[in-house]
Scaffold this motif. Structure first.
Motif, PDB file in Angstrom:
ATOM      1  N   ASP A 108      13.018   8.981  -5.419  1.00  0.00           N
ATOM      2  CA  ASP A 108      13.898   8.121  -6.061  1.00  0.00           C
ATOM      3  C   ASP A 108      12.948   7.016  -6.705  1.00  0.00           C
ATOM      4  OD1 ASP A 108      16.106   9.551  -5.384  1.00  0.00           O
ATOM      5  OD2 ASP A 108      16.931   7.986  -3.925  1.00  0.00           O
ATOM      6  N   ALA A 109      12.171   6.462  -5.848  1.00  0.00           N
ATOM      7  CA  ALA A 109      11.148   5.493  -6.442  1.00  0.00           C
ATOM      8  C   ALA A 109      10.060   5.876  -7.491  1.00  0.00           C
ATOM      9  CB  ALA A 109      10.371   4.891  -5.192  1.00  0.00           C
ATOM     10  N   TYR A 110       9.791   7.259  -7.548  1.00  0.00           N
ATOM     11  CA  TYR A 110       9.002   7.828  -8.215  1.00  0.00           C
ATOM     12  C   TYR A 110       9.620   7.936  -9.826  1.00  0.00           C
ATOM     13  CZ  TYR A 110       5.719  11.125 -10.516  1.00  0.00           C
ATOM     14  OH  TYR A 110       4.730  11.970 -11.455  1.00  0.00           O
ATOM     15  N   GLU A 111      10.970   8.679  -9.502  1.00  0.00           N
ATOM     16  CA  GLU A 111      11.829   8.922 -10.826  1.00  0.00           C
ATOM     17  C   GLU A 111      12.080   7.368 -11.398  1.00  0.00           C
ATOM     18  OE1 GLU A 111      14.833  11.129  -9.447  1.00  0.00           O
ATOM     19  OE2 GLU A 111      13.468  13.092  -9.266  1.00  0.00           O
ATOM     20  N   GLU A 112      12.253   6.294 -10.836  1.00  0.00           N
ATOM     21  CA  GLU A 112      12.835   5.060 -11.313  1.00  0.00           C
ATOM     22  C   GLU A 112      11.336   4.212 -11.839  1.00  0.00           C
ATOM     23  OE1 GLU A 112      15.450   3.556 -11.841  1.00  0.00           O
ATOM     24  OE2 GLU A 112      16.848   5.265 -10.974  1.00  0.00           O
ATOM     25  N   GLY A 113      10.301   4.952 -11.587  1.00  0.00           N
ATOM     26  CA  GLY A 113       9.114   4.135 -11.999  1.00  0.00           C
ATOM     27  C   GLY A 113       8.402   3.055 -11.238  1.00  0.00           C
ATOM     28  N   SER A 114       9.068   2.925  -9.977  1.00  0.00           N
ATOM     29  CA  SER A 114       8.937   1.820  -8.981  1.00  0.00           C
ATOM     30  C   SER A 114       7.428   1.983  -8.414  1.00  0.00           C
ATOM     31  CB  SER A 114      10.212   1.767  -7.998  1.00  0.00           C
ATOM     32  OG  SER A 114      11.101   1.225  -8.592  1.00  0.00           O
ATOM     33  N   ILE A 115       7.242   3.245  -8.318  1.00  0.00           N
ATOM     34  CA  ILE A 115       5.525   3.496  -7.728  1.00  0.00           C
ATOM     35  C   ILE A 115       4.866   4.328  -8.703  1.00  0.00           C
ATOM     36  CG2 ILE A 115       6.667   3.492  -5.270  1.00  0.00           C
ATOM     37  CD1 ILE A 115       6.467   6.633  -5.399  1.00  0.00           C
ATOM     38  N   ARG A 116       3.605   4.522  -8.234  1.00  0.00           N
ATOM     39  CA  ARG A 116       2.595   4.828  -9.222  1.00  0.00           C
ATOM     40  C   ARG A 116       2.788   6.435  -9.643  1.00  0.00           C
ATOM     41  NH1 ARG A 116      -2.996   3.579  -6.476  1.00  0.00           N
ATOM     42  NH2 ARG A 116      -3.488   5.360  -7.915  1.00  0.00           N
ATOM     43  N   GLN A 117       2.750   6.523 -10.787  1.00  0.00           N
ATOM     44  CA  GLN A 117       3.162   8.183 -11.511  1.00  0.00           C
ATOM     45  C   GLN A 117       2.040   8.989 -11.229  1.00  0.00           C
ATOM     46  OE1 GLN A 117       6.444   8.789 -12.913  1.00  0.00           O
ATOM     47  NE2 GLN A 117       6.650   7.063 -11.357  1.00  0.00           N
ATOM     48  N   ASP A 118       0.765   8.592 -10.592  1.00  0.00           N
ATOM     49  CA  ASP A 118      -0.540   9.533 -10.394  1.00  0.00           C
ATOM     50  C   ASP A 118      -0.383  10.007  -9.088  1.00  0.00           C
ATOM     51  OD1 ASP A 118      -0.749   6.928  -9.381  1.00  0.00           O
ATOM     52  OD2 ASP A 118      -3.192   7.134  -9.822  1.00  0.00           O
ATOM     53  N   LEU A 119       0.464   9.463  -8.170  1.00  0.00           N
ATOM     54  CA  LEU A 119       0.464   9.705  -6.737  1.00  0.00           C
ATOM     55  C   LEU A 119       1.016  11.442  -6.657  1.00  0.00           C
ATOM     56  CD1 LEU A 119       1.898   6.558  -5.202  1.00  0.00           C
ATOM     57  CD2 LEU A 119      -0.532   7.425  -4.954  1.00  0.00           C
ATOM     58  N   ASP A 120       0.648  12.038  -5.731  1.00  0.00           N
ATOM     59  CA  ASP A 120       0.895  13.146  -5.064  1.00  0.00           C
ATOM     60  C   ASP A 120       2.023  12.632  -4.214  1.00  0.00           C
ATOM     61  OD1 ASP A 120       1.356  15.334  -2.978  1.00  0.00           O
ATOM     62  OD2 ASP A 120       0.204  16.385  -4.317  1.00  0.00           O
ATOM     63  N   LEU A 121       3.401  12.856  -4.079  1.00  0.00           N
ATOM     64  CA  LEU A 121       4.374  12.308  -3.485  1.00  0.00           C
ATOM     65  C   LEU A 121       4.312  12.804  -1.934  1.00  0.00           C
ATOM     66  CD1 LEU A 121       7.614  11.975  -5.856  1.00  0.00           C
ATOM     67  CD2 LEU A 121       5.990  10.352  -5.286  1.00  0.00           C
ATOM     68  N   TYR A 122       3.821  14.192  -1.908  1.00  0.00           N
ATOM     69  CA  TYR A 122       3.833  14.598  -0.421  1.00  0.00           C
ATOM     70  C   TYR A 122       2.582  13.868   0.140  1.00  0.00           C
ATOM     71  CZ  TYR A 122       2.701  17.727   3.702  1.00  0.00           C
ATOM     72  OH  TYR A 122       2.724  18.163   4.778  1.00  0.00           O
ATOM     73  N   MET A 123       1.603  14.024  -0.411  1.00  0.00           N
ATOM     74  CA  MET A 123       0.211  13.191   0.387  1.00  0.00           C
ATOM     75  C   MET A 123       0.563  11.705   0.454  1.00  0.00           C
ATOM     76  SD  MET A 123      -2.886  14.898  -1.560  1.00  0.00           S
ATOM     77  CE  MET A 123      -3.249  16.590  -1.544  1.00  0.00           C
ATOM     78  N   ALA A 124       1.305  11.020  -0.434  1.00  0.00           N
ATOM     79  CA  ALA A 124       1.575   9.651  -0.214  1.00  0.00           C
ATOM     80  C   ALA A 124       2.616   9.504   0.928  1.00  0.00           C
ATOM     81  CB  ALA A 124       2.318   8.994  -1.637  1.00  0.00           C
ATOM     82  N   GLN A 125       3.469  10.231   1.069  1.00  0.00           N
ATOM     83  CA  GLN A 125       4.394  10.068   2.157  1.00  0.00           C
ATOM     84  C   GLN A 125       3.827  10.349   3.706  1.00  0.00           C
ATOM     85  OE1 GLN A 125       8.151  12.448   1.868  1.00  0.00           O
ATOM     86  NE2 GLN A 125       7.966  12.970   3.998  1.00  0.00           N
ATOM     87  N   MET A 126       2.860  11.310   3.571  1.00  0.00           N
ATOM     88  CA  MET A 126       2.174  11.592   4.920  1.00  0.00           C
ATOM     89  C   MET A 126       1.199  10.653   5.262  1.00  0.00           C
ATOM     90  SD  MET A 126       3.806  14.416   6.013  1.00  0.00           S
ATOM     91  CE  MET A 126       2.756  14.862   7.190  1.00  0.00           C
ATOM     92  N   LEU A 127       0.625  10.172   4.381  1.00  0.00           N
ATOM     93  CA  LEU A 127      -0.276   8.768   4.311  1.00  0.00           C
ATOM     94  C   LEU A 127       0.517   7.786   5.120  1.00  0.00           C
ATOM     95  CD1 LEU A 127      -2.894   9.443   1.532  1.00  0.00           C
ATOM     96  CD2 LEU A 127      -3.343   9.738   3.857  1.00  0.00           C
TER      97      LEU A 127
END
Length: 212
Positions: free
Chosen positions: A156-175
């Motif tokens: 949701d945050a990615y699609e709203e542009g609230s977080i960086r668009q260059d992130l791999d969401l899975y990796m970001a979540q796991m980190l």
């Protein structure tokens, strides 16, 4: 480790008349969670659990047919209760709450449940990598459910542009989850209040996820 608040199902519950056998079973689970969170899977002995529960060790086998069965129940409960806690906290947020703010609220909910509210969650997080595979099955299934809650927040945050668009969401979540879980290994009250841990974690996550 500092003491945790008891679960609603323990001997502390006053909301209903609970059969003695159910109270004893809950007391054993509470004791096992405490011992697991402090000594780990390899160091947990049923005699230790019995001492904390104020029972004779053989009595445990009336409620749990093996040490592994008892551990499995604690490990599953730790994650299941944290997921329920997080879902409830998120549901209480006002409509229209910014997606990044929801992630930061989730950071606080995770840390408080892990460090302050539940020895079950501490035990589950600290021992996840120590268990035989057959003991981890229920916990692993619960990990998937918990991960889905976080994946929804990140998406949701990615699609709203609230977080960086260059992130791999899975990796970001796991980190993010990995850093939050690691707090169970290093935090003690001597290192600062839980409020301070939460504030630092939120600032850390905000800085890592927010677009430049």
């Amino acid at each position: 480790m500092p003491p945790r608040k008891p679960r609603a199902t323990t001997v502390q519950s006053e909301t209903r008349a609970v059969p003695k056998s159910e109270l004893t079973r809950a007391r054993i689970l509470d004791a096992a969670a405490t011992v697991l969170s402090r000594k780990g899977f390899a160091g947990m002995r049923l005699t230790d659990v019995a001492e904390v529960a104020e029972l004779q060790a053989p009595a445990i086998y009336y409620y749990f047919d093996s040490r592994e069965h008892l551990v499995e129940e604690v490990m599953w409960a730790g994650l299941a209760e944290m997921r329920e806690h997080l879902v409830k906290v998120l549901a209480a947020l006002p409509d229209g709450t910014d997606p990044l703010e929801k992630i930061l609220v989730a950071v606080e909910a995770h840390l408080r449940h892990e460090l302050e509210i539940s020895a079950y969650t501490t035990a589950s997080i600290r021992n996840a990598g120590q268990l035989p595979e057959h003991v981890r099955k229920r916990q692993a299934a619960e990990e998937v459910k918990y991960g889905k809650v976080w994946r929804s927040l990140m998406t949701d945050a990615y699609e709203e542009g609230s977080i960086r668009q260059d992130l791999d969401l899975y990796m970001a979540q796991m980190l993010v989850l990995g850093s939050l879980n690691w707090a169970a290994e290093w935090w003690t009250p001597r290192r600062g209040s839980i409020d301070k841990v939460v504030a630092n974690a939120q600032n850390f996550v905000r800085g890592a996820l927010t677009p430049d």
